[in-house]
Each structure stands twice: as C-alpha cells, then as structure tokens.
Design a protein around this motif. Structure first.
Motif, PDB file in Angstrom:
ATOM      1  N   LEU A 143      15.491   3.968  -8.195  1.00 15.65           N
ATOM      2  CA  LEU A 143      14.679   5.064  -6.569  1.00 15.65           C
ATOM      3  C   LEU A 143      13.304   3.848  -7.165  1.00 15.65           C
ATOM      4  O   LEU A 143      12.945   3.106  -6.712  1.00 15.65           O
ATOM      5  CB  LEU A 143      14.470   6.363  -7.397  1.00 15.65           C
ATOM      6  N   LEU A 144      13.239   3.913  -8.883  1.00 13.55           N
ATOM      7  CA  LEU A 144      12.474   2.887  -8.752  1.00 13.55           C
ATOM      8  C   LEU A 144      12.388   1.358  -9.240  1.00 13.55           C
ATOM      9  O   LEU A 144      11.429   0.232  -8.489  1.00 13.55           O
ATOM     10  CB  LEU A 144      12.012   2.771 -10.982  1.00 13.55           C
ATOM     11  N   ALA A 145      13.253   0.989  -8.611  1.00 15.23           N
ATOM     12  CA  ALA A 145      13.378  -0.436  -7.815  1.00 15.23           C
ATOM     13  C   ALA A 145      13.410  -0.523  -7.118  1.00 15.23           C
ATOM     14  O   ALA A 145      12.699  -1.583  -6.158  1.00 15.23           O
ATOM     15  CB  ALA A 145      14.819  -0.679  -9.093  1.00 15.23           C
ATOM     16  N   ASN A 146      13.166   0.875  -5.852  1.00 16.00           N
ATOM     17  CA  ASN A 146      12.783   1.240  -4.859  1.00 16.00           C
ATOM     18  C   ASN A 146      11.571   0.724  -4.362  1.00 16.00           C
ATOM     19  O   ASN A 146      11.168   1.835  -3.682  1.00 16.00           O
ATOM     20  CB  ASN A 146      13.919   1.613  -4.260  1.00 16.00           C
ATOM     21  N   ASN A 147      11.105   1.322  -5.941  1.00 11.91           N
ATOM     22  CA  ASN A 147       9.464   1.940  -5.793  1.00 11.91           C
ATOM     23  C   ASN A 147       9.203   2.842  -5.466  1.00 11.91           C
ATOM     24  O   ASN A 147       7.992   3.587  -4.120  1.00 11.91           O
ATOM     25  CB  ASN A 147       8.130   1.434  -4.690  1.00 11.91           C
ATOM     26  N   ILE A 148       9.953   4.011  -5.400  1.00  9.90           N
ATOM     27  CA  ILE A 148       9.541   5.564  -5.021  1.00  9.90           C
ATOM     28  C   ILE A 148      10.283   6.474  -6.536  1.00  9.90           C
ATOM     29  O   ILE A 148      10.784   6.357  -7.546  1.00  9.90           O
ATOM     30  CB  ILE A 148      11.096   6.251  -4.644  1.00  9.90           C
ATOM     31  N   THR A 149       8.927   7.272  -6.396  1.00 16.33           N
ATOM     32  CA  THR A 149       8.385   7.809  -7.282  1.00 16.33           C
ATOM     33  C   THR A 149       9.434   8.904  -7.382  1.00 16.33           C
ATOM     34  O   THR A 149       9.096   9.720  -7.229  1.00 16.33           O
ATOM     35  CB  THR A 149       7.470   8.237  -7.654  1.00 16.33           C
ATOM     36  N   PRO A 150      10.008   9.219  -8.899  1.00 18.97           N
ATOM     37  CA  PRO A 150      11.066   9.957  -8.878  1.00 18.97           C
ATOM     38  C   PRO A 150      10.201  11.845  -9.748  1.00 18.97           C
ATOM     39  O   PRO A 150       9.532  11.541 -10.625  1.00 18.97           O
ATOM     40  CB  PRO A 150      11.901   9.979 -10.097  1.00 18.97           C
ATOM     41  N   TYR A 151      10.249  13.156  -8.369  1.00 21.75           N
ATOM     42  CA  TYR A 151      10.055  13.840  -9.439  1.00 21.75           C
ATOM     43  C   TYR A 151      10.919  15.265  -9.886  1.00 21.75           C
ATOM     44  O   TYR A 151      12.240  15.630  -8.372  1.00 21.75           O
ATOM     45  CB  TYR A 151       9.180  15.279  -8.748  1.00 21.75           C
TER      46      TYR A 151
END
Ligand code: PNW
Length: 483
Positions: A143-151
């Motif tokens: 997720l982080l590698a794709n610029n998506i912030t996990p909740y």
C-alpha cells in the motif's frame, strides 16, 4: 421580434431575482455559464475503500492461521446462505497485490482493512505466529509503495476460536489489548491510523442475543449486557495498549455503526428529538464510550441485568480518541413527543424503498444526520470523523461483454455523497469516506449471495472486474466532487 437566448434569459432572471430580494446576497446565476462546483469536497478530503479480513482474505488455514468463531460458524450447517464460508473468499491472502492495483487505479489515498487476530495469535493469546504478521507487513508495504495510507481495524468480528467463552469472558478483552499492543508495536512505525473494533452490536447482540452471527447463541439480557461491556472494555483497553506501544502522531479511533436518527422534519423540536434519540438509542455502545459512563437511564432500565463493572473499566472505556469512524447505511426517523424521554421512533412503512439487501432502506440524509448528531452532542470528544463504511448490495449481473451496470449502486452512492457534502460544507469535521466495499466478498450470514463491491468478483476464477460504480467513484475522486 427580439430573440432571447437561454443565456440571456438566465441572466435576466437572476438580475430580476437580485432586484426583487434586494439586501439578500443572491448569486447572480446565468444558465449555461460555468458555475462554481456546488458539490466540491474540501481540499485534502480523503477518499478510500474498506474491506475486512474474514470477508476477503481466504487462506483460512495458511501459514499457521488459527480458526476464528466465524470459521466455526460458517462451517456449521444451516448458519450461512448456501453453507458459504470464508475459506477462499477473494483469496486476497494471495492476491493482495492485485487488490492494491485496484485501489491505485481508483485513485484512492486511503484504504481501510482489518487484521485477522488468529493469523497473528492462532489461539488468541500466547504464542505469536510470525508468518501471520509478515502477511500484514507485506500488505502495508505494498500500500505504502503505491501511495495509499492504510487505516487498520484490529477486530472486525473474527474472534479467535481458541479464546474460551469468546466475548462472554472478560479475559477476551484483555487478550484483545495484548494483541493490539503487540501488533502496533511491530507495525506502528509504518501505520499511523488504527481502529480498535468494528460495530459492537454485530459481534455482541447479533452473535450472542439474536444468534444470526457467530457464535450463534441466544442468551438472556444479563449475559448480553455483560458481553456488551466486555466489547467496549476491549476497545478501551485496546486504545490504551495502542497508545503505549506506538510513537507520537499515531491516531486511534474505532468504527461504530451508530444508529442514525433523522428528524422527521427539520424543525428545532424534531432536530432536538433526533439528538436525544441518538444518545438513548446508542446507550450501551457509542454513548458510553464517548461519555465514559453508562447513561443512568440505561442502568435503570436494565436493573438487575445491568453489567458488572470493575474498577478502572470506565476510565479505559472513556479513553480519549483521535477520531471516530461511523459506518452508515440506513436511517431511522425520530419525532418529538411528550413522553418522559421526549422522542419517539417512527415505524417504517412496508413501502419504504430499499436496496437489494432488504435491510438497506434508502434514506441518504442518514449520512448527514449521522455526522451532525454525533458532532453536535460530542463536539470536544470527536475531533475528527470519518465515514468508515457506506455502500450497498446490488443484484449485479456480469454481461457477456464484461460489464456490470450497477446504476442502483451509483444512485445510492451519489445521493449519500451529496448529503455528506452538506455536512462537510457546514463545517463538521468530516475527514474522509471509505466506500464499502472495494470488491464483492463474503457477506457474513448472506454468504456470497449479496455483492457489495464496486469490483465484481467471479468466485470461481477470482477474476475482478470494475463495475460502473468503480468508474463513477474514480471520476468522483479525480474531480473531488459528486459526479
Ligand atoms: C457492516 N444492519 O455490517 C459490516 O461492517 C460489514 O462487514 C458488512 O459487510 C457491511 O456492513 C454490509 O453488510 C452491517 O443490519 C451489518 O444495520 C448489518 C447492519 C449494518 C451493518
């Protein structure tokens, strides 16, 4: 004869209106000219999707995962539609990279997922299963590698089956806190947003009172109240454990399906009635968590069946939160009356329109009132609010050309986002929206018979296909306004 164009006509109407209502600031609207986008969301608004571990992961026995109460329940004949189980589900355990690409293609900036407790602690406590934690590390990295912030939600109903007594036991609340502490200690450098529990009523009342959800019991009121207490205690102890194990800047909250009461009409007395109803209707859960104490009226009403509370419980339960997540699907309606409590719930006529799942009544104003009631009542306690779930099932059909024209889902979402916009534009601290769900998945007791995804899943091949609603959501995200 003088020909008036549409544009001129619009201008003259606006000018006339402005003249008629002199002194009131009326916009000079001219038809056909570019208008300021009325449904534009605040800059920085977070668009996302939501899922839950047991509903999407599959890999039920992979890499040392222990069974959860939902594995046991879904494998018990007669408990789920068609005997469906989460053994394979969307197989996100193996296909998570594909799912992250679906998110990336939509353009979301945030993703709400949950963790399977029994992947990390196969029996709920004691020995850790490193391979389980490794999986979540891989998902988070992707997720982080794709610029998506996990909740991340720590618990979305998949209680480890190894915990004796499940939520009947106070030890489960403590085991939950240990699990929260362990996980956030190891993932807290990468993940900054945590939710303890999802929807108290669904794993307490639906599981232990109504028997529709795992573990399928029908217990009496004293036991159910104690189970509810253990659930909110787990949340409170979980908040404390997460704070103790994470660096500064970590945000902790919970995801709660507060019952939403809309005023029958928007007059002061009915708005006040809806507010009172919100407090009373959510008494054993959200109200107690945000007030840090059980409402007196609840304790009196329950009498000898009221929960046994130990010292320190209420302090933990009332731990301050950084944000509140609300899962909102449906409205109820409240009106003011002369009863001692000052409000009454309107009965729902059988003609009230609903979506494919019969319980999803269509009343989009619920998302506005859900936010407004909670923020008006608990201003200081709720510094930020997210819609952590909203969406609908639809009778989706995949055409031979590979389309799903889910116009009913688009209609549902468009109307809810229009109402949420009202809340945001009135200044309520709505920070983001997580659409339920990224993809079709295991819909609990309804098995695979109800699809909630904006991506269609062929449960034989596991192929994911974007529906019309995915295209619509992508456009909405790109423009930051309701399309
Ligand atoms: C939520 N109700 O459940 C859950 O958090 C999801 O896991 C689930 O898939 C989704 O909504 C759709 O059902 C709910 O009866 C279950 O009001 C029941 C209700 C609300 C939410």
């Amino acid at each position: 004869m003088k020909v008036i164009t549409r544009r001129q006509f619009g201008k003259s109407v606006a000018a006339a209106a402005a003249a008629t209502y002199a002194g009131i600031a009326l916009p000079r609207l001219a038809l056909g000219e570019p208008q300021p986008a009325p449904l534009e969301y605040p800059k920085g608004f977070l668009w996302g999707c939501a899922t839950a571990s047991y509903q999407i992961e599959g890999g039920a026995k992979d890499d040392g995962r222990g069974p959860s109460l939902w594995d046991v329940f879904s494998h018990t004949p007669g408990k789920t539609h068609n005997g469906d189980t989460g053994d394979v589900a969307d197989d996100s355990y193996h296909l998570y990279k594909r799912d992250v690409q679906l998110l990336k293609n939509l353009g979301v900036s945030v993703y709400r997922m949950s963790m399977s407790w029994s992947r990390v602690f196969p029996t709920g406590k004691g020995e850790v299963n490193q391979k389980g934690l490794d999986y979540y590390n891989r998902v988070v990295d992707e997720l982080l590698a794709n610029n998506i912030t996990p909740y991340i939600t720590m618990f979305h109903w998949d209680t480890p089956a190894g915990l004796q007594g499940g939520w009947q036991s106070r030890d489960t609340s403590k085991a939950f806190a240990d699990y929260c502490g362990y996980v956030t200690k190891h993932l807290g450098d990468k993940v900054k947003h945590w939710m303890t529990t999802n929807e108290f009523i669904c794993f307490t009342d639906l599981g232990y009172k109504e028997g529709q959800f795992a573990p399928g019991l029908k217990l009496g009121p004293a036991q159910v109240n104690q189970i509810r207490h253990h659930a909110i205690l787990a949340h409170g102890l979980g908040v404390e454990a997460i704070r103790a194990n994470t660096p500064g800047g970590t945000q902790v909250g919970l995801a709660e399906n507060a019952i939403v009461y809309c005023p029958v009409m928007e007059t002061a007395e009915h708005i006040e009635a809806a507010r009172k109803a919100t407090r009373d209707g959510n008494a054993p859960f959200l109200t107690t968590v945000l007030d840090g104490k059980y409402p007196q009226s609840y304790l009196e009403h329950e009498g000898a069946n009221a929960p046994k509370v130990e010292e320190g419980d209420m302090k933990a339960i009332g731990s301050p939160i950084d944000f509140l997540g609300v899962n909102i699907y449906v409205p109820l309606y409240a009106r003011a009356d002369n009863s001692p409590k000052g409000w009454a719930e309107e009965p729902m006529p059988s003609s009230f329109p609903h979506m494919f799942s019969p319980w999803i009544n269509l009343g989009p104003e619920c998302i506005y009132w859900g936010v407004r009631n909670v923020c008006d009542i608990w201003k200081e306690k709720v510094p930020a609010i997210y819609i952590t779930e909203n969406g609908t099932s639809s009778d989706d059909v995949l055409t031979p050309e590979g389309h799903v024209e889910d116009v009913d889902r688009v209609m549902y979402l468009r109307n809810h986002l229009t109402q949420l916009h009202r809340a945001a534009s009135e200044g309520y601290p709505v920070k983001g929206y997580f659409l339920w769900s990224l993809l079709d998945n295991f819909e609990w007791a309804d098995g695979y018979s109800k699809r909630f995804g904006i991506h269609y899943v062929d449960f034989k091949t596991l192929k994911r296909t974007p529906k019309l609603s995915a295209e619509w959501y992508k456009q909405t995200i790109a423009s930051n306004r309701v399309e």
